[in-house]
Write a protein that holds these residues in place. Structure first.
Motif, PDB file in Angstrom:
ATOM      1  N   MET A 157       0.822  -1.205   0.000  1.00  0.00           N
ATOM      2  CA  MET A 157       0.000   0.000   0.000  1.00  0.00           C
ATOM      3  C   MET A 157       0.866   1.270   0.000  1.00  0.00           C
ATOM      4  SD  MET A 157      -2.899   1.159   2.784  1.00  0.00           S
ATOM      5  CE  MET A 157      -1.687   1.297   4.108  1.00  0.00           C
ATOM      6  N   GLU A 158       1.834   1.343   0.931  1.00  0.00           N
ATOM      7  CA  GLU A 158       2.640   2.558   1.057  1.00  0.00           C
ATOM      8  C   GLU A 158       3.597   2.728  -0.122  1.00  0.00           C
ATOM      9  OE1 GLU A 158       1.834   4.692   3.008  1.00  0.00           O
ATOM     10  OE2 GLU A 158       0.790   3.742   4.657  1.00  0.00           O
ATOM     11  N   PHE A 159       4.139   1.611  -0.620  1.00  0.00           N
ATOM     12  CA  PHE A 159       5.033   1.713  -1.777  1.00  0.00           C
ATOM     13  C   PHE A 159       4.261   2.223  -3.001  1.00  0.00           C
ATOM     14  CE2 PHE A 159       7.454  -0.065  -5.391  1.00  0.00           C
ATOM     15  CZ  PHE A 159       8.687   0.520  -5.120  1.00  0.00           C
ATOM     16  N   THR A 160       3.074   1.652  -3.196  1.00  0.00           N
ATOM     17  CA  THR A 160       2.231   2.112  -4.307  1.00  0.00           C
ATOM     18  C   THR A 160       1.806   3.556  -4.097  1.00  0.00           C
ATOM     19  OG1 THR A 160       1.391  -0.156  -4.478  1.00  0.00           O
ATOM     20  CG2 THR A 160       0.193   1.546  -5.671  1.00  0.00           C
ATOM     21  N   HIS A 161       1.472   3.896  -2.842  1.00  0.00           N
ATOM     22  CA  HIS A 161       1.074   5.248  -2.487  1.00  0.00           C
ATOM     23  C   HIS A 161       2.207   6.228  -2.790  1.00  0.00           C
ATOM     24  CE1 HIS A 161      -1.456   7.645   0.654  1.00  0.00           C
ATOM     25  NE2 HIS A 161      -1.411   8.228  -0.519  1.00  0.00           N
ATOM     26  N   LEU A 162       3.421   5.837  -2.417  1.00  0.00           N
ATOM     27  CA  LEU A 162       4.587   6.695  -2.635  1.00  0.00           C
ATOM     28  C   LEU A 162       4.824   6.935  -4.122  1.00  0.00           C
ATOM     29  CD1 LEU A 162       6.902   8.102  -1.072  1.00  0.00           C
ATOM     30  CD2 LEU A 162       8.264   6.042  -1.433  1.00  0.00           C
ATOM     31  N   ILE A 163       4.758   5.848  -4.902  1.00  0.00           N
ATOM     32  CA  ILE A 163       4.943   5.992  -6.355  1.00  0.00           C
ATOM     33  C   ILE A 163       3.843   6.866  -6.949  1.00  0.00           C
ATOM     34  CG2 ILE A 163       4.892   4.739  -8.550  1.00  0.00           C
ATOM     35  CD1 ILE A 163       6.322   2.451  -7.159  1.00  0.00           C
ATOM     36  N   GLY A 164       2.616   6.661  -6.483  1.00  0.00           N
ATOM     37  CA  GLY A 164       1.495   7.454  -6.977  1.00  0.00           C
ATOM     38  C   GLY A 164       1.699   8.937  -6.706  1.00  0.00           C
ATOM     39  N   ILE A 165       2.172   9.273  -5.495  1.00  0.00           N
ATOM     40  CA  ILE A 165       2.405  10.673  -5.138  1.00  0.00           C
ATOM     41  C   ILE A 165       3.507  11.275  -6.004  1.00  0.00           C
ATOM     42  CG2 ILE A 165       3.274  12.185  -3.302  1.00  0.00           C
ATOM     43  CD1 ILE A 165       1.839  10.344  -1.306  1.00  0.00           C
ATOM     44  N   VAL A 166       4.616  10.521  -6.193  1.00  0.00           N
ATOM     45  CA  VAL A 166       5.735  11.007  -7.002  1.00  0.00           C
ATOM     46  C   VAL A 166       5.271  11.254  -8.441  1.00  0.00           C
ATOM     47  CG1 VAL A 166       7.991  10.399  -7.983  1.00  0.00           C
ATOM     48  CG2 VAL A 166       7.514   9.949  -5.561  1.00  0.00           C
ATOM     49  N   VAL A 167       4.524  10.301  -8.986  1.00  0.00           N
ATOM     50  CA  VAL A 167       4.028  10.456 -10.371  1.00  0.00           C
ATOM     51  C   VAL A 167       3.129  11.676 -10.483  1.00  0.00           C
ATOM     52  CG1 VAL A 167       2.550   9.401 -12.128  1.00  0.00           C
ATOM     53  CG2 VAL A 167       4.257   8.009 -10.939  1.00  0.00           C
ATOM     54  N   ILE A 168       2.231  11.856  -9.515  1.00  0.00           N
ATOM     55  CA  ILE A 168       1.312  13.005  -9.561  1.00  0.00           C
ATOM     56  C   ILE A 168       2.083  14.320  -9.449  1.00  0.00           C
ATOM     57  CG2 ILE A 168      -0.530  14.201  -8.296  1.00  0.00           C
ATOM     58  CD1 ILE A 168      -1.694  11.447  -7.643  1.00  0.00           C
ATOM     59  N   LEU A 169       3.075  14.372  -8.531  1.00  0.00           N
ATOM     60  CA  LEU A 169       3.864  15.588  -8.372  1.00  0.00           C
ATOM     61  C   LEU A 169       4.620  15.931  -9.651  1.00  0.00           C
ATOM     62  CD1 LEU A 169       5.309  15.133  -4.741  1.00  0.00           C
ATOM     63  CD2 LEU A 169       3.598  16.800  -5.487  1.00  0.00           C
ATOM     64  N   LEU A 170       5.250  14.898 -10.261  1.00  0.00           N
ATOM     65  CA  LEU A 170       5.976  15.146 -11.512  1.00  0.00           C
ATOM     66  C   LEU A 170       5.022  15.543 -12.637  1.00  0.00           C
ATOM     67  CD1 LEU A 170       8.527  12.171 -11.349  1.00  0.00           C
ATOM     68  CD2 LEU A 170       9.037  14.602 -11.048  1.00  0.00           C
ATOM     69  N   TRP A 171       3.831  14.970 -12.633  1.00  0.00           N
ATOM     70  CA  TRP A 171       2.826  15.310 -13.656  1.00  0.00           C
ATOM     71  C   TRP A 171       2.340  16.746 -13.490  1.00  0.00           C
ATOM     72  CZ3 TRP A 171      -2.521  15.968 -12.370  1.00  0.00           C
ATOM     73  CH2 TRP A 171      -3.333  16.234 -13.481  1.00  0.00           C
ATOM     74  N   MET A 172       2.167  17.152 -12.234  1.00  0.00           N
ATOM     75  CA  MET A 172       1.666  18.496 -11.976  1.00  0.00           C
ATOM     76  C   MET A 172       2.707  19.560 -12.372  1.00  0.00           C
ATOM     77  SD  MET A 172      -0.318  18.021  -8.304  1.00  0.00           S
ATOM     78  CE  MET A 172      -0.941  19.706  -8.288  1.00  0.00           C
ATOM     79  N   ASP A 173       3.956  19.363 -11.911  1.00  0.00           N
ATOM     80  CA  ASP A 173       5.025  20.302 -12.261  1.00  0.00           C
ATOM     81  C   ASP A 173       6.354  19.639 -11.916  1.00  0.00           C
ATOM     82  OD1 ASP A 173       6.961  22.423 -12.307  1.00  0.00           O
ATOM     83  OD2 ASP A 173       5.316  23.856 -12.179  1.00  0.00           O
ATOM     84  N   TRP A 174       7.036  19.124 -12.940  1.00  0.00           N
ATOM     85  CA  TRP A 174       8.242  18.336 -12.661  1.00  0.00           C
ATOM     86  C   TRP A 174       9.371  19.185 -12.085  1.00  0.00           C
ATOM     87  CZ3 TRP A 174      12.895  19.293 -15.110  1.00  0.00           C
ATOM     88  CH2 TRP A 174      12.867  20.112 -16.251  1.00  0.00           C
ATOM     89  N   LYS A 175       9.448  20.468 -12.471  1.00  0.00           N
ATOM     90  CA  LYS A 175      10.499  21.322 -11.927  1.00  0.00           C
ATOM     91  C   LYS A 175      10.275  21.574 -10.436  1.00  0.00           C
ATOM     92  CE  LYS A 175      11.409  23.821 -16.262  1.00  0.00           C
ATOM     93  NZ  LYS A 175      11.396  25.144 -16.931  1.00  0.00           N
ATOM     94  N   LEU A 176       9.022  21.910 -10.094  1.00  0.00           N
ATOM     95  CA  LEU A 176       8.697  22.139  -8.685  1.00  0.00           C
ATOM     96  C   LEU A 176       8.872  20.854  -7.858  1.00  0.00           C
ATOM     97  CD1 LEU A 176       7.793  24.642  -7.140  1.00  0.00           C
ATOM     98  CD2 LEU A 176       5.419  23.856  -7.370  1.00  0.00           C
ATOM     99  N   ALA A 177       8.550  19.712  -8.472  1.00  0.00           N
ATOM    100  CA  ALA A 177       8.705  18.426  -7.784  1.00  0.00           C
ATOM    101  C   ALA A 177      10.166  18.151  -7.469  1.00  0.00           C
ATOM    102  CB  ALA A 177       8.114  17.307  -8.633  1.00  0.00           C
ATOM    103  N   LEU A 178      11.041  18.372  -8.434  1.00  0.00           N
ATOM    104  CA  LEU A 178      12.477  18.140  -8.219  1.00  0.00           C
ATOM    105  C   LEU A 178      13.017  19.084  -7.152  1.00  0.00           C
ATOM    106  CD1 LEU A 178      13.772  17.543 -11.870  1.00  0.00           C
ATOM    107  CD2 LEU A 178      13.305  15.850 -10.082  1.00  0.00           C
ATOM    108  N   LEU A 179      12.529  20.331  -7.136  1.00  0.00           N
ATOM    109  CA  LEU A 179      12.951  21.265  -6.095  1.00  0.00           C
ATOM    110  C   LEU A 179      12.541  20.767  -4.705  1.00  0.00           C
ATOM    111  CD1 LEU A 179      12.177  24.774  -7.663  1.00  0.00           C
ATOM    112  CD2 LEU A 179      14.427  23.915  -6.938  1.00  0.00           C
ATOM    113  N   SER A 180      11.332  20.206  -4.626  1.00  0.00           N
ATOM    114  CA  SER A 180      10.843  19.717  -3.323  1.00  0.00           C
ATOM    115  C   SER A 180      11.617  18.499  -2.834  1.00  0.00           C
ATOM    116  CB  SER A 180       9.354  19.378  -3.412  1.00  0.00           C
ATOM    117  OG  SER A 180       9.140  18.274  -4.289  1.00  0.00           O
ATOM    118  N   PHE A 181      12.274  17.777  -3.761  1.00  0.00           N
ATOM    119  CA  PHE A 181      13.007  16.564  -3.386  1.00  0.00           C
ATOM    120  C   PHE A 181      14.454  16.847  -2.965  1.00  0.00           C
ATOM    121  CE2 PHE A 181      10.137  14.076  -6.542  1.00  0.00           C
ATOM    122  CZ  PHE A 181       9.126  14.065  -5.601  1.00  0.00           C
TER     123      PHE A 181
END
Length: 602
Positions: A157-181
Motif C-alpha cells: 500500500m505505502e510503496f504504491t502510495h509513494l509511487i502514486g504521489i511522485v508520479v502526480i507531483l511530476l505530472w503536476m510540475d516536474w520542476k517544482l517536484a524536483l525542487l521539493s526533493f
C-alpha cells in the motif's frame, strides 16, 4: 543447534533479510490468497480515493472559492464527504479481513509448532529452557504475525502510495517536484543514521523488560526460599538494578525519537517552504494557481508518511527474520526417536524384556553412560535397579520406554525389537511413575483417566481404592470433580504421588516402571502404596528404581548399576551372601536407620 547457540541466538532481535525464510512464510499465506487479494484490491481502491482528495481540493479553491461558484463548492464538498465515507467503509472491511486472515495464519503456525514440539524427542528438550521454547510459540509467532497481518499489506500500500504521489507531483510540475526533493539526502542522512540507534534502544528496552519478567517469575517461584533465608533486601536491590536499566533504556529510546521525528518534520517543512517560495512567485506571475499550490503542498505532506511507514515495515521484516529463524529451527528439528517406515503395532505384551549388549551416550562426542548391558527378564518378574546417583539406572528405563534410542545393541520385548514397533502401541502398554510426577490442571477424575479415558466408573473407583486415593478424595466437597489447579498445587506431595499411582494403575500397563516413586511420600503413605503394589504388580513385569533398599527386598532380580554397567545381579539373599557393593550399600542404610531409631527412642 547447541545449547550455547540457542541461548545467544535468543537475544538477537534482528537478522538480515533472508529470501528462503520469506518464501517459507509465504506458504502460510497461500491458503488465504483469495481473501488477501480482496484486501489488496480494497486497499488500492481506497488509496486511489485518497490520492484524489488534493486534486479535488485544487478545483474547489480555483473553480469554486476564487470564482465564487457554490455549485462547484457543494459538488466537490459532497464528493470529498463521499470519499471519506467510502474510505471509512473500505478501512473497516480491510481491518476486518486482514485481522481475520492474520489470526488464521497465526493459528496455523502456532498449531504446527505445538504439534511438532510434542513429537520431538527428549534430547531436544534437554538443557533447553522451557521459557525460551514458550517464547518462540508466543512472541516469535506474534512477530511474524505482525509482518503478515499488517506489514506486507502496508508494504504494498505505502510503496504504491509513494509511487502514486511522485508520479502526480511530476505530472503536476516536474520542476517544482524536483525542487521539493532536494531535502531527501538530508532526510536519509538524519533518518537513516538515527533509525538504527532508535531500534537498538528499543531492542535494549525489550531485553531489559525480559530480564525483569524472568526475575519476577523466579521470585514468585522461589518466594518460600527467599523468605526462609530473609533475602528480600538483596532481591529488592537486584530488581532495582534491572528496573533502572529498563527505565534508562526506555528513556534513551524515547529521547532519540523525540529528536528524530521533529527533525524529519523540520526537513519536510524545509521542502515545503521551498515549494511555497517558488510557488508563490509562480502564482504572483500568474503561471500557477493558488489551488494548484495547495494541492501540490498537500501531496508533498503526504509524501513523508509512506517513507516513515516503509522504514517501520523494513524493521518489522528484519525482526521477523530473526523470529522465522528461531521458529524454523524448531520445525526443522527431526524427532530422534520416531517410528520406522515399516513399523507395526506391537501385539499385547506378555512382559519378556531382553537387553543385548546395549550401550548409550547422550552426545556423539561424549563417553558412553551405559556399556554392554545384558539382561533377560521373564514375564511378571520384578526387577529392582540400585546404585549410586548418576550410575545409569534411569537411563536404562528411559531406553526401555524409547524416550531415547540405544546407540549400541538392541532391546527386545516379547522377541520384538522396540525400534521395529510403533511408539504409540509400545507406550500404551507401559506405565511409569516418577519421583515428582506431573499432575495436570483439571479435576482428580480427569487426571486419573489421563491414560485411559474409556475406563468405567467402577474401574476408576477400584484403582482409587487400591492406592488409597479415596481416603483424601472424600475430604473434598466435589469429590473426584475437585479441581487440583496448576501442577496439582491444591494437593499435598503425597496426594499428588498417590494420584500418579492411580493414573498408571487405571491405564493397566503390562510393563510398569517405578522411578523413585515412593521417595517423596511419608512413611504411612509409603506403607499404603507398598500394600497396593502387591496387587498392582501382580502379573506385570516391573522395573523399580529405589534408594531405600528395604523397599525392594522382595524383588525377583536386583541389578546393582555402577558407572554405566551392571556390577552385580541376583536376589537380595544372593547379593548379601556375595558381600559386594549391594551388601555394603544395604548395611550402610541399615546402620543409619538403626542409629536414627535409637536417637528417636532417646
Amino acid at each position: 543447534m547447541s545449547q550455547v547457540e540457542w541461548d545467544s541466538d535468543e537475544d538477537l532481535e534482528e537478522k538480515p533479510f533472508n529470501r528462503a525464510y520469506m518464501k517459507r512464510l509465504f506458504r502460510y499465506v497461500l491458503p488465504y490468497r483469495k481473501v488477501l487479494t480482496i484486501v489488496l484490491i480494497i486497499v488500492l481502491f481506497n488509496m486511489g480515493l485518497s490520492l484524489a482528495e488534493p486534486l479535488l481540493l485544487r478545483y474547489i479553491i480555483d473553480e469554486g472559492i476564487l470564482k465564487q461558484d457554490f455549485f462547484v463548492i457543494n459538488m466537490i464538498g459532497f464528493t470529498l464527504l463521499g470519499i471519506r465515507v467510502a474510505g471509512w467503509l473500505f478501512g473497516y472491511l480491510h481491518t476486518r479481513f486482514i485481522n481475520f486472515t492474520g489470526q488464521r495464519i497465526l493459528f496455523d503456525l502456532r498449531q504446527q509448532l505445538f504439534n511438532h514440539l510434542q513429537s520431538l524427542s527428549f534430547r531436544f528438550f534437554d538443557g533447553r529452557p522451557a521459557g525460551k521454547i514458550m517464547s518462540r510459540i508466543t512472541n516469535d509467532t506474534n512477530s511474524i504475525g505482525e509482518l503478515i497481518n499488517g506489514g506486507l499489506i502496508t508494504l504494498v500500500m505505502e510503496f504504491t502510495h509513494l509511487i502514486g504521489i511522485v508520479v502526480i507531483l511530476l505530472w503536476m510540475d516536474w520542476k517544482l517536484a524536483l525542487l521539493s526533493f532536494i531535502t531527501l539526502p538530508l532526510l536519509y542522512l538524519v533518518f537513516g543514521q538515527m533509525q538504527s540507534k532508535i531500534e537498538g534502544s528499543w531492542s535494549r528496552s525489550r531485553k531489559t523488560m525480559s530480564a525483569i519478567n524472568g526475575n519476577l517469575n523466579e521470585t514468585l517461584q522461589g518466594i518460600r526460599v527467599i523468605q526462609a533465608f530473609s533475602r528480600q533486601s538483596e532481591n529488592n536491590k537486584r530488581f532495582e538494578k534491572l528496573n533502572t536499566r529498563n527505565k534508562n533504556a526506555f528513556m534513551r529510546a524515547v529521547t532519540l525519537e523525540s529528536i528524530v521525528f521533529p527533525s524529519v518534520e523540520m526537513i519536510g517543512m524545509i521542502g515545503t517552504c521551498v515549494v511555497l517560495w517558488f510557488g508563490a512567485q509562480a502564482v504572483m506571475d500568474k503561471e500557477l494557481t493558488l489551488g494548484f499550490i495547495m494541492a501540490f503542498i498537500n501531496y508533498l505532506w503526504r509524501f513523508w508518511g509512506p517513507l516513515s511507514a516503509l522504514s517501520k515495515v523494513y524493521s518489522q521484516v528484519l525482526s521477523a527474520m530473526a523470529s522465522a529463524e528461531r521458529i524454523f529451527e524448531i520445525l526443522d528439528s527431526e524427532p530422534e526417536v520416531k517410528d520406522r517406515a515399516n513399523a507395526k503395532a506391537i501385539k499385547p505384551i506378555q512382559g519378556e524384556v531382553i537387553f543385548e549388549n546395549v550401550a548409550f551416550r547422550y552426545e556423539s562426542d561424549k563417553p558412553d553412560v551405559l556399556k554392554n548391558i545384558n539382561l533377560h527378564i521373564k514375564p511378571g518378574q520384578r526387577v529392582a535397579l540400585v546404585g549410586p546417583t548418576g550410575a545409569g539406572k534411569s537411563t536404562i528405563v528411559n531406553l526401555l520406554m524409547r524416550f531415547y534410542d540405544a546407540t549400541g545393541g538392541r532391546i527386545l520385548i516379547d522377541g520384538q525389537e522396540v525400534k521395529d514397533v510403533t511408539l504409540e502401541s509400545l507406550r500404551r502398554q507401559m506405565g511409569i511413575v516418577l519421583q515428582d510426577s506431573f499432575i495436570f490442571s483439571g479435576t482428580i477424575e480427569e487426571n486419573l483417566r489421563y491414560g485411559n479415558e474409556d475406563a468405567s466408573d467402577e474401574a476408576l473407583r477400584r484403582a482409587a481404592e487400591n492406592v488409597r486415593i479415596d481416603k483424601f478424595v472424600s475430604q473434598y466437597a466435589d469429590g473426584y470433580q475437585t479441581q487440583v489447579e496448576e501442577r496439582g498445587s491444591k494437593l499435598s506431595v503425597g496426594q499428588r504421588q498417590l494420584l500418579a499411582f492411580g493414573r498408571v494403575l487405571l491405564s493397566d500397563p503390562r510393563i510398569l516402571i517405578l522411578d523413585e516413586a515412593t521417595s517423596s511420600v511419608d512413611t504411612e503413605t509409603e506403607q499404603h502404596i507398598q500394600a497396593a503394589l502387591q496387587t498392582m504388580l501382580e502379573g506385570r513385569t516391573a522395573f523399580i528404581i529405589a534408594h531405600r533398599l528395604s523397599t525392594i527386598r522382595d524383588a525377583d532380580i536386583i541389578l546393582v548399576v555402577k558407572d554405566g554397567q551392571i556390577a552385580e545381579q541376583g536376589s537380595h539373599d544372593e547379593l548379601m551372601k556375595q558381600s559386594g557393593l549391594y551388601h555394603k550399600l544395604y548395611m550402610t542404610q541399615f546402620e543409619m536407620q538403626q542409629s536414627l531409631a535409637m536417637q528417636t527412642g532417646a
